[in-house]
Design a protein around this motif. Structure first.
Motif, short mmCIF file in Angstrom:
data_model
loop_
_atom_site.label_atom_id
_atom_site.label_comp_id
_atom_site.label_asym_id
_atom_site.label_seq_id
_atom_site.Cartn_x
_atom_site.Cartn_y
_atom_site.Cartn_z
N UNK A 1 0.83 -1.21 0.00
CA UNK A 1 0.00 0.00 0.00
C UNK A 1 0.87 1.26 0.00
N UNK A 2 1.86 1.29 0.88
CA UNK A 2 2.65 2.51 1.06
C UNK A 2 3.66 2.73 -0.05
N UNK A 3 4.21 1.66 -0.60
CA UNK A 3 5.32 1.83 -1.56
C UNK A 3 4.91 1.60 -3.00
N UNK A 4 3.66 1.20 -3.21
CA UNK A 4 3.22 1.03 -4.60
C UNK A 4 1.88 1.72 -4.85
N UNK A 5 0.83 1.22 -4.17
CA UNK A 5 -0.52 1.69 -4.51
C UNK A 5 -0.68 3.19 -4.25
N UNK A 6 -0.24 3.63 -3.08
CA UNK A 6 -0.42 5.04 -2.72
C UNK A 6 0.41 5.96 -3.61
#
Ligand code: SF4
Length: 268
Positions: free
Chosen positions: A164-169
């Motif tokens: 979540x933090x290093x790709x999606x967001x």
């Protein structure tokens, strides 16, 4: 399996954050082990059997060249056990002169039996490690067409917040700032717009690897509503590539998108 990142070390620990090892948390200890500043024996809660089982499998970060060697050598060794001619169909790859050509992120990557990789695309560890893992370990399951979020691919929940933090967001933020990126995903990475049951302005399928499709659903911001950005995988993805490799590949994909948008900015 080599232990080449802090999360792999973290899984071995009691996760009590007791600080008896001299660092504030078990996660900080894991990072120190990978850096070579700590050893498993520095955690007094690990028994000697576990220490001797895993200490030799740790790949510590050194120079980029040394790290590449440490990560790739075991994979190349494992690759020698793969029968290339029997694997092309399993992988959705092309076979020629006992070399496999695998479409990765829209580009051809050709791999020989020794693990040498050739491509017109920039070759780095974010791509090579998942690619070799895919060739060695993929079950070859055909995508079922059922899309699920990353967290449902595996019971290894440790990767979820990283994803979540290093790709999606960051990819959502990049797409908000550069709406043209969606067009680039279609043209450069051979993305395919699709109709889905998800509510989104655009739904786009990319193939980071032939049997590991990824669905991006994006709705632009409107009035007081912020944009919606969700990434889904085929429910079979985890059987064709480990979740750690899926995560790495996505981070590599994000890096490519970031470079493309930087180039756009420089040329405009
Ligand atoms: S001693 Fe072990 S359990 Fe305690 S914080 Fe350090 S690594 Fe975690």
């Amino acid at each position: 399996m080599a232990l080449d990142n802090p999360l792999a070390i973290y899984k071995l620990l009691p996760k009590s954050n007791c600080q008896r090892c001299g660092v504030p948390t078990c996660l900080a200890f894991s990072a120190a082990v990978i850096k070579g500043d700590k050893f498993l024996k520095d955690c007094p809660h690990l028994d000697s059997r576990k220490i001797s089982q895993f200490e030799g499998k740790i790949i510590r970060q050194t120079s980029p060249e040394e790290r590449s060697k440490q990560v790739l050598e075991p994979l190349k060794k494992e690759l020698r056990t793969v029968n290339f001619s029997a694997s092309a169909e399993r992988l959705g790859a092309a076979l020629s002169h006992n070399k496999l050509t695998v479409k990765c992120l829209g580009k051809d990557f050709t791999v020989d039996a020794k693990g040498n990789v050739k491509s017109d695309c920039h070759i780095n560890l974010s791509v090579i490690v998942p690619l070799l893992n895919y060739i060695i370990y993929s079950a070859g399951n055909e995508p079922s067409g059922k899309w699920v979020p990353f967290r449902e691919l595996s019971s290894e929940t440790i990767w979820d917040s990283f994803f979540l933090q290093r790709f999606e967001k960051p990819l959502k933020e990049l797409t908000d700032a550069h709406p043209d990126l969606i067009e680039d995903m279609i043209h450069i990475f051979q993305g395919r717009p699709v109709k889905t049951t998800f509510e989104a302005d655009i739904s786009l399928v990319l193939h980071p690897l032939p049997k590991v499709p990824l669905l991006i659903c994006y709705s632009k911001p409107a009035e007081d509503l912020e944009s919606q950005f969700n990434v889904f995988f085929d429910e079979t993805a985890g059987t064709n590539l480990g979740v750690d490799s899926i995560y790495r590949l996505c981070v590599g994909l994000l890096g490519m998108f970031q470079k493309i948008t930087e180039r756009h900015l420089r040329s405009s």
